[in-house]
Design an enzyme around this catalytic site. Structure first.
Site, PDB file in Angstrom:
ATOM      1  N   PRO A  47       5.428  -7.207  -0.963  1.00 43.00           N
ATOM      2  CA  PRO A  47       5.225  -8.491  -0.284  1.00 43.00           C
ATOM      3  C   PRO A  47       3.765  -8.939  -0.261  1.00 43.00           C
ATOM      4  O   PRO A  47       2.894  -8.203   0.201  1.00 43.00           O
ATOM      5  CB  PRO A  47       5.717  -8.198   1.140  1.00 43.00           C
ATOM      6  CG  PRO A  47       5.488  -6.731   1.322  1.00 43.00           C
ATOM      7  CD  PRO A  47       5.721  -6.108  -0.022  1.00 43.00           C
ATOM      8  N   ASP A  86       4.506 -10.358   3.531  1.00 45.94           N
ATOM      9  CA  ASP A  86       3.789  -9.467   4.434  1.00 45.94           C
ATOM     10  C   ASP A  86       3.081 -10.354   5.457  1.00 45.94           C
ATOM     11  O   ASP A  86       2.264 -11.197   5.076  1.00 45.94           O
ATOM     12  CB  ASP A  86       2.764  -8.667   3.628  1.00 45.94           C
ATOM     13  CG  ASP A  86       2.464  -7.320   4.239  1.00 45.94           C
ATOM     14  OD1 ASP A  86       2.977  -7.044   5.324  1.00 45.94           O
ATOM     15  OD2 ASP A  86       1.701  -6.561   3.627  1.00 45.94           O
ATOM     16  N   TRP A 557       0.697  -1.359   7.080  1.00 47.33           N
ATOM     17  CA  TRP A 557       1.196  -0.730   5.861  1.00 47.33           C
ATOM     18  C   TRP A 557       2.531  -0.035   6.111  1.00 47.33           C
ATOM     19  O   TRP A 557       3.325   0.139   5.186  1.00 47.33           O
ATOM     20  CB  TRP A 557       0.179   0.284   5.320  1.00 47.33           C
ATOM     21  CG  TRP A 557      -1.045  -0.354   4.743  1.00 47.33           C
ATOM     22  CD1 TRP A 557      -2.265  -0.488   5.341  1.00 47.33           C
ATOM     23  CD2 TRP A 557      -1.169  -0.956   3.451  1.00 47.33           C
ATOM     24  NE1 TRP A 557      -3.127  -1.135   4.499  1.00 47.33           N
ATOM     25  CE2 TRP A 557      -2.491  -1.438   3.333  1.00 47.33           C
ATOM     26  CE3 TRP A 557      -0.285  -1.139   2.382  1.00 47.33           C
ATOM     27  CZ2 TRP A 557      -2.950  -2.079   2.190  1.00 47.33           C
ATOM     28  CZ3 TRP A 557      -0.754  -1.785   1.242  1.00 47.33           C
ATOM     29  CH2 TRP A 557      -2.065  -2.242   1.151  1.00 47.33           C
ATOM     30  N   GLN A 593      -2.983  -0.166  -4.856  1.00 54.03           N
ATOM     31  CA  GLN A 593      -1.816   0.129  -4.020  1.00 54.03           C
ATOM     32  C   GLN A 593      -1.379   1.594  -4.120  1.00 54.03           C
ATOM     33  O   GLN A 593      -0.415   1.998  -3.466  1.00 54.03           O
ATOM     34  CB  GLN A 593      -0.649  -0.776  -4.412  1.00 54.03           C
ATOM     35  CG  GLN A 593      -0.890  -2.247  -4.155  1.00 54.03           C
ATOM     36  CD  GLN A 593      -1.057  -2.556  -2.685  1.00 54.03           C
ATOM     37  OE1 GLN A 593      -0.510  -1.867  -1.830  1.00 54.03           O
ATOM     38  NE2 GLN A 593      -1.834  -3.578  -2.362  1.00 54.03           N
ATOM     39  N   LYS A 636     -14.060  -6.475  -8.901  1.00 52.80           N
ATOM     40  CA  LYS A 636     -12.669  -6.869  -8.758  1.00 52.80           C
ATOM     41  C   LYS A 636     -12.596  -8.261  -8.140  1.00 52.80           C
ATOM     42  O   LYS A 636     -13.269  -8.553  -7.150  1.00 52.80           O
ATOM     43  CB  LYS A 636     -11.963  -5.858  -7.853  1.00 52.80           C
ATOM     44  CG  LYS A 636     -10.596  -6.285  -7.365  1.00 52.80           C
ATOM     45  CD  LYS A 636     -10.098  -5.352  -6.276  1.00 52.80           C
ATOM     46  CE  LYS A 636      -8.876  -5.927  -5.582  1.00 52.80           C
ATOM     47  NZ  LYS A 636      -8.416  -5.100  -4.460  1.00 52.80           N
ATOM     48  N   LYS A 639     -10.112 -12.507  -2.750  1.00 41.68           N
ATOM     49  CA  LYS A 639     -10.427 -13.639  -1.886  1.00 41.68           C
ATOM     50  C   LYS A 639     -11.575 -13.311  -0.952  1.00 41.68           C
ATOM     51  O   LYS A 639     -12.354 -14.189  -0.584  1.00 41.68           O
ATOM     52  CB  LYS A 639      -9.180 -14.053  -1.096  1.00 41.68           C
ATOM     53  CG  LYS A 639      -8.550 -12.953  -0.261  1.00 41.68           C
ATOM     54  CD  LYS A 639      -7.177 -13.370   0.255  1.00 41.68           C
ATOM     55  CE  LYS A 639      -6.496 -12.254   1.027  1.00 41.68           C
ATOM     56  NZ  LYS A 639      -5.130 -12.570   1.405  1.00 41.68           N
TER      57      LYS A 639
END
Length: 663
Positions: A47, A86, A557, A593, A636, A639
């Site tokens: 999600p 999420d 999480w 992840q 990387k 945002k």
């Protein structure tokens, strides 16, 4: 009939015509429904959080997520693709804090938790239309008509059911120990979250404070080591966190290692023999040397008097399994004592470790073992105590002033700067502090063998992740710090009695109603979040008193890892659907992840398998672990860094197919 435009004119326009045709003919749904129900290929959608605009880096995983279900569809498999969102945690809270101009937890509470959480709920789907538009435009087929949402009551109830199962099997417990803590967000983080925020080459102080032996202990050392003189004797320690020195209550040496006593500028200094040159330089005279066990039991003068600042003294009661009890410094026999410890390193520092049980993990364990003094001179915002010379200052800003103050009293041998790897909050970029406090833990170490055995059955791509990044994480597994001291998230379903201090865990709305002082209040409960859930009191089964919910939330999480069950509101309904859809045949997300969603999915499945409620000790059979799209500086795209590329600028120029093929 579909009539494509001339692709020589515009690839993007051709794609838009295809999308219109698919929509008009309900092609995605037909592609699922026309395949046999008994030939499933199960895909789990990790999600996303829709409280920020998607970047081109989000297209990467979504392209792979779409590719394999399409291929399996063409091979005759039925591939349902339930979408999800999420919705909890710090990402949402921090966005709302910025919008409201709030900076601290007291400001949030003054603003009002109820209104703050209402704003969080609204914020969650601020950009949902942009996510849906991008998902559709890049031709990712996923069912967003009935998505799972982690803030829904049904989803939360399934999460509570998992926690209750852990509780019933002694896999959830409260412990007071050192935990990674963000002073900006004022909450603990799990080790998985900490791993996302490490920064290399972080500058920190490198300081060598001197701890002077008491006159009695100095005389004892002279008699034991057989040397003469009346100079003060000091043990030299080393630390990169001067702000922890006001919390020092012991020193540690390695009992079987050689230590030297050296005369330097009119005083006697004790350091490990093999580190003497790097610490003291060549201008030193060796007076005597011996094993570290000759130092064990000696007393030294404290650097500070925390009681004078109004900081309470506690001690570890060894008769109560190390429970912290109120005390005074004078009453603690082991206060400011040299201890023996095998973890003391001879590779760096001085061979003498400064012990502050309120902060370090090994320090806290040593405190429980020896019944040490415990003083906590730093608050949860990382500020120094009101009565100290550095009142209200953030610990990192207080560092140079603490160094200067010790130097002025002749208690600083030398100081400099070191660059090393240091953890920062992965969401707000604040340096983390290791801070001893009560935290609820999931006993993942109890199922370590099953975690590894389950992983052996998973097909990883790239395959080195299996035994490397993921395998190493499992082999070095520690218990999962579950609780969070925040506002917008799944409430921890644990209630504590105000009378006898008994605790219990609730696993469903029905159980909540059965135990409630006012069952009608549970019937009227439309929202399981704070502050509404906090108003429900339970009847204590031990003493009949009132039980109040502990204030903690759960690690967001854990929500994500619960999606195989909670997306179906299992076990309260859809049992047949869940049983067909567990475990997944395929998942895909970014490499970050590995210790995030990939781990929480796996850990929760293994835990539930261990207690006998799911059939396998894995949640997925195949996983693609994508890399990251980087910016021109090799960072990387994210945002939080503000370096993400707008995907629409690429799609409108070259088309989504070209972008997907490139990725």
């Amino acid at each position: 009939m579909f009539k494509p435009v001339d692709s020589r004119q515009s690839f993007p326009k051709l794609e838009e015509e295809v999308l219109k045709w698919w929509k008009a003919n309900d092609t995605f749904r037909k592609s699922v429904d026309q395949r046999p129900e008994d030939k499933l290929f199960v895909f789990y959608e990790g999600p996303p959080t829709a409280n920020n605009r998607p970047g081109v880096h989000h297209v990467l995983a979504r392209a792979f997520k779409d590719l394999f279900p399409r291929y399996k569809t063409m091979r005759g498999y039925r591939v349902p693709r339930k979408g999800g969102w999420d919705t909890h945690g710090l990402p949402v809270e921090l966005e709302v804090e910025r919008e409201l101009g709030l900076k601290t937890k007291p400001e949030i509470e003054q603003f009002g938790v109820e209104e703050f959480n209402r704003r969080c709920r609204e914020s969650v789907f601020k950009y949902v239309q942009e996510w849906q538009a991008l998902t559709e435009r890049i031709a990712m087929w996923v069912d967003m008509e009935e998505p799972y949402r982690t803030y829904d009551n049904n989803y939360i109830e399934s999460v509570w059911w998992i926690v209750r199962k852990l509780w019933e099997n002694d896999l959830l417990y409260l412990d007071y120990r050192s935990t990674p803590h963000c002073p900006r967000c004022e909450t603990s983080l799990s080790d998985a979250e900490v791993s996302l925020g490490y920064k290399d080459d972080t500058p920190d102080p490198s300081v060598f404070p001197k701890f002077r032996l008491t006159a009695e202990s100095a005389a004892k050392l002279r008699a034991t080591a057989q040397f003469e003189g009346d100079e003060p004797v000091s043990l030299v320690a080393w630390t990169t966190t001067p702000w922890t020195l006001p919390g020092n209550t012991a020193l540690a040496v390695k009992p079987d290692a050689p230590y030297g006593i050296y005369r330097v500028d009119g005083e006697l200094l004790v350091v490990a023999k093999e580190l003497a040159e790097s610490v003291l330089g060549e201008e030193r005279d060796e007076v005597r040397f011996g094993k570290g066990d000759a130092l064990v039991g000696l007393k030294y003068e404290p650097l500070y008097d925390p009681e004078a600042w109004g900081v309470p003294a506690l001690t570890f009661d060894r008769t109560q399994n190390g429970r912290l009890m109120p005390s005074t410094i004078a009453e603690v026999e082991m206060a400011y004592t040299v201890l023996g410890a095998e973890f003391v390193s001879m590779e760096d520092g001085t061979g003498i470790v400064h012990i502050a049980p309120a902060f370090g993990g090994e320090d806290f364990s040593l405190g429980k073992e020896h019944g040490l003094l415990f003083v906590q001179p730093v608050d949860l915002r990382g500020q120094m105590p009101a009565g100290s010379p550095w009142a209200g200052q953030f610990v990192k800003k207080a560092d140079p002033k603490i160094i200067a103050e010790l130097e002025s009293r002749g208690l600083m041998l030398k100081h400099g700067t070191i660059k090393h790897t240091y953890p920062f909050c992965w969401r707000c970029d604040t340096p983390l502090l290791y801070y001893a406090k009560p935290t609820w833990y999931v006993r993942t170490t109890a199922v370590k063998d099953s975690l590894l055995e389950g992983n052996s059955k998973i097909n990883w791509y790239p395959d080195h992740i299996k035994t490397g990044r993921f395998g190493d994480w499992l082999r070095n597994n520690i218990d999962w710090g579950l609780s969070r001291e925040r506002y917008w998230g799944t409430p921890l379903p644990v209630w504590r009695c105000t009378g006898c201090d008994a605790v219990d865990c609730v696993g469903s709305r029905a159980m909540l109603r059965e135990r409630a002082v006012d069952p009608a209040a549970v019937d009227a409960l439309e929202d399981f979040h704070r502050p509404y859930i906090d108003r429900i009191e339970l009847k204590c089964e031990k003493c009949g008193g009132a039980m109040k919910r502990t204030p903690e939330l759960m690690d967001a999480w854990f929500d994500s890892g619960a999606m195989p069950y909670a997306q179906w509101h299992y076990p309260f309904e859809n049992r047949d659907v869940f049983e067909k859809m567990f475990p997944a045949d395929f998942i895909c997300e970014g490499v970050d992840q590995t210790r995030g969603w990939f781990y929480t999915l796996h850990a929760e499945a293994v835990l539930l398998n261990a207690v006998g409620v799911v059939p396998e000790n894995l949640a997925y059979r195949n996983v693609i672990c994508t890399g990251h799209i980087q910016d021109e500086k090799g960072r990387k795209m994210s945002k939080s860094l503000g370096n993400a590329v707008d995907p629409w600028s690429v799609i409108e120029t070259t088309g989504a197919d070209a972008l997907r093929w490139y990725l």
